[in-house]
Design a protein around this motif. Sequence first.
Motif: not given
Lengths: 113, 159
Positions: A61-66, A68-75, A97-103, A105-113
């Motif tokens: 829900v977070e990834l769909r509404t906001k 692509p986010l990093t683990m830090k944002d999601l946390s 359901a998710v994939t990495e779309v970039g990096e 601050e040394n963290e992957y950015i995840y996006k909902a598929l």
Amino acid sequence: MSELATYSKKLDAAIEAFKSERLRWMIGLSVVGAKASESERYNQIAQDVLIDEMRRQMLMVELRTKGPLTMKDLSESTGLGRKQLLDHMLALRKRGAVTEVGEKENEYIYKAL
Amino acid sequence: MTESESVANAEDGTKIETTAFDPRILVFTCNWCSYAGADLAGTSRLQHPPNARLVRTMCSGRIDPVFVLEALRDGADGVIITGCHPGDCHYVKGNFRAEKRFNFLKMALKQLGVEEDRVRLAWVSAGEGEKFSLLIKDMTDKVRELGPNPFKPASVKSI
């Protein structure tokens, strides 16, 4: 975020969790009257699956509404710890359901598929 | 949803506006037992609060936890799932299935922090009009005590 918005996100996550194949299998086992479903162990596993699925759907829900986010944002937005979050993100990635779309601050950015 | 405004006259003649919470309750009834029970309550002219809205399904086994969660999201203050008594199901095992699903639903509601009394499972047979009537009365009172559903959208204000 307002309290109502948090509540409604949680509820949306629960709705998606109950629609998910994983939870439907779990409920289906008890519904068809499998003997194992009567045990205390089953109830514990069922509860764990339900909580995990609700958290994963919350992340979706977070990834769909906001976007692509990093683990830090999601946390920060879900309040989940890094270890738990990593487990859930790996499960979601494995599910496709998710994939990495970039990096960032040394963290992957995840996006909902 | 259900915050109706009423106006009362004070001793000095001025009008005081009070806000009374009037809960909206969704009741899922099965076609063979509970709907007939609700019908009997009506034909027997049993009084109960007008807060319940009935949805008839062929069997309580048809009720998916998603229906209940969506009802709460869309503004219901309370939800009751009713069905035939265990062993009396028209489809033999439908009500057992409803009960199993309800257990999962209860776990989810606990996680969400929804009060236990807001969602209820009850068995009402076709001859139990009085039980149905008392169930609605009791649920209305309980939900009124609990207050509005926290998931209620701002757009849903009155009945």
